[in-house]
Design an enzyme around this catalytic site. Structure first.
Site, PDB file in Angstrom:
ATOM      1  N   ARG A 100      65.486 114.625 105.361  1.00 47.71           N
ATOM      2  CA  ARG A 100      64.101 114.164 105.378  1.00 47.71           C
ATOM      3  C   ARG A 100      63.929 112.830 104.680  1.00 47.71           C
ATOM      4  O   ARG A 100      63.157 111.970 105.120  1.00 47.71           O
ATOM      5  CB  ARG A 100      63.195 115.233 104.741  1.00 47.71           C
ATOM      6  CG  ARG A 100      61.711 114.909 104.724  1.00 47.71           C
ATOM      7  CD  ARG A 100      61.184 114.357 106.030  1.00 47.71           C
ATOM      8  NE  ARG A 100      61.526 115.147 107.194  1.00 47.71           N
ATOM      9  CZ  ARG A 100      61.419 114.713 108.445  1.00 47.71           C
ATOM     10  NH1 ARG A 100      61.005 113.474 108.686  1.00 47.71           N
ATOM     11  NH2 ARG A 100      61.756 115.494 109.457  1.00 47.71           N
ATOM     12  N   LYS A 135      50.104  94.359 100.384  1.00 46.03           N
ATOM     13  CA  LYS A 135      49.477  95.557 100.958  1.00 46.03           C
ATOM     14  C   LYS A 135      50.572  96.530 101.396  1.00 46.03           C
ATOM     15  O   LYS A 135      50.822  96.744 102.582  1.00 46.03           O
ATOM     16  CB  LYS A 135      48.572  95.170 102.125  1.00 46.03           C
ATOM     17  CG  LYS A 135      47.387  94.311 101.697  1.00 46.03           C
ATOM     18  CD  LYS A 135      46.550  93.874 102.882  1.00 46.03           C
ATOM     19  CE  LYS A 135      45.401  92.982 102.433  1.00 46.03           C
ATOM     20  NZ  LYS A 135      44.601  92.486 103.580  1.00 46.03           N
ATOM     21  N   ASP A 222      41.756  81.022 103.851  1.00 39.78           N
ATOM     22  CA  ASP A 222      41.367  82.415 104.016  1.00 39.78           C
ATOM     23  C   ASP A 222      40.237  82.567 105.037  1.00 39.78           C
ATOM     24  O   ASP A 222      39.150  82.018 104.848  1.00 39.78           O
ATOM     25  CB  ASP A 222      40.933  82.992 102.670  1.00 39.78           C
ATOM     26  CG  ASP A 222      40.606  84.482 102.759  1.00 39.78           C
ATOM     27  OD1 ASP A 222      41.395  85.220 103.362  1.00 39.78           O
ATOM     28  OD2 ASP A 222      39.567  84.890 102.216  1.00 39.78           O
TER      29      ASP A 222
END
Length: 285
Positions: A100, A135, A222
């Site tokens: 896993r 992020k 931005d």
């Protein structure tokens, strides 16, 4: 794999096994003899770009160094449904303990690499490069940023410590662009810190203020539209490294690149990526 990455990986594997295995894998312990051997094939269940093979090898080795691994597809390679990425042979309990963790890591890394490669491919005829952001999943950043590199992208700062990135909140709290930049340059000098300074700007007024200051290395536009990025790049005239950021998608990224910007940062490379479907299929030997 550099030493710093390997140290982080080994610590991660240790903590991940404590979380997953705890006092023992009671399912395997209760159903399969401890000494039984077997093999398992790691298969691609969908098309994409593979990442995390080298990491998987370290995970298997950390869990049981006697496991034998045969790798058929390396990091950065394209796969299609049904491709065999690697085969692991040895103690079944060790294989199942690693299963896993290996899948979770490789599926996430491969999903990130696949998405990154899609963005990178769109910029082939331009000079712009794709950047990741912060992020990322807490404590998995080193793996996710490695996946971006495998996908052909480049890494932005790793954390808060390796670049001074003055964003909108910093500007507002500091009382303006000039004040924030001045404080940052004094801070670097006072503490002998040799890291770059980047400033995020929201409009041309802030850009002109940045251009009037000394000590800045990079400017980030931005949420500028591509036409305004083109104007901004002309204003900068090569004095600073330029970066575009904010809501840039697969549909718009080439327009930003053609505007002449050096870098384009895309949070979507890591913050909402779909994992690539992989599976580990067992076989007794």
């Amino acid at each position: 794999m550099d030493q710093d990455f390997k140290v982080k990986l080994l610590e991660f594997v240790k903590l991940a096994l404590i979380e997953d295995v705890g006092e023992g894998d009671h399912t395997s312990l209760s159903t399969i003899g401890k000494s039984k051997g077997g093999e398992a094939k790691l298969l691609a269940k969908e098309d994409g770009l593979i990442a995390g093979v080298d990491v998987a090898l370290e995970i298997f080795n950390c869990i049981d160094s006697s496991l034998q691994l045969e790798v058929f597809i390396k990091d950065g390679s394209r796969v299609v449904y049904g491709d065999i990425i690697l085969i692991v042979r040895g103690n079944i309990h060790s294989i199942l303990k690693a299963e896993r963790l290996v899948l979770n890591v490789m599926q996430r890394m491969s999903g990130i690499a696949t998405r990154t490669a899609t963005y990178v491919d769109l910029l082939k005829e331009t000079n712009a490069k794709v950047l990741d952001t912060r992020k990322t999943t807490p404590l998995l950043r080193f793996l996710e940023k490695q996946a971006v590199k495998i996908g052909g992208g480049e890494n932005h700062r790793f954390g808060l410590y390796d670049m001074i990135l003055i964003k909108d909140n910093h500007v507002d709290y500091a009382g303006g662009i000039s004040s924030a930049i001045n404080n940052a340059t004094i801070y670097k000098k006072d503490f002998g810190i040799d890291i770059p300074i980047e400033v995020e700007v929201r409009n041309f007024e802030e850009l002109n203020e940045v251009l009037a200051c000394e000590g800045v290395d990079r400017v980030m536009f931005d949420n500028f539209i591509p036409e305004d990025v083109k104007k901004a790049v002309k204003l900068v005239k090569g004095r600073l490294v330029t970066e575009a950021s904010g809501g840039i998608t697969l549909d718009t990224i080439k327009d930003y690149a053609l505007a002449g910007v050096d870098y384009i940062s895309v949070g979507a490379l890591t913050h909402s990526v779909k994992s690539l479907d992989l599976s580990l299929k067992a076989k007794l030997i």
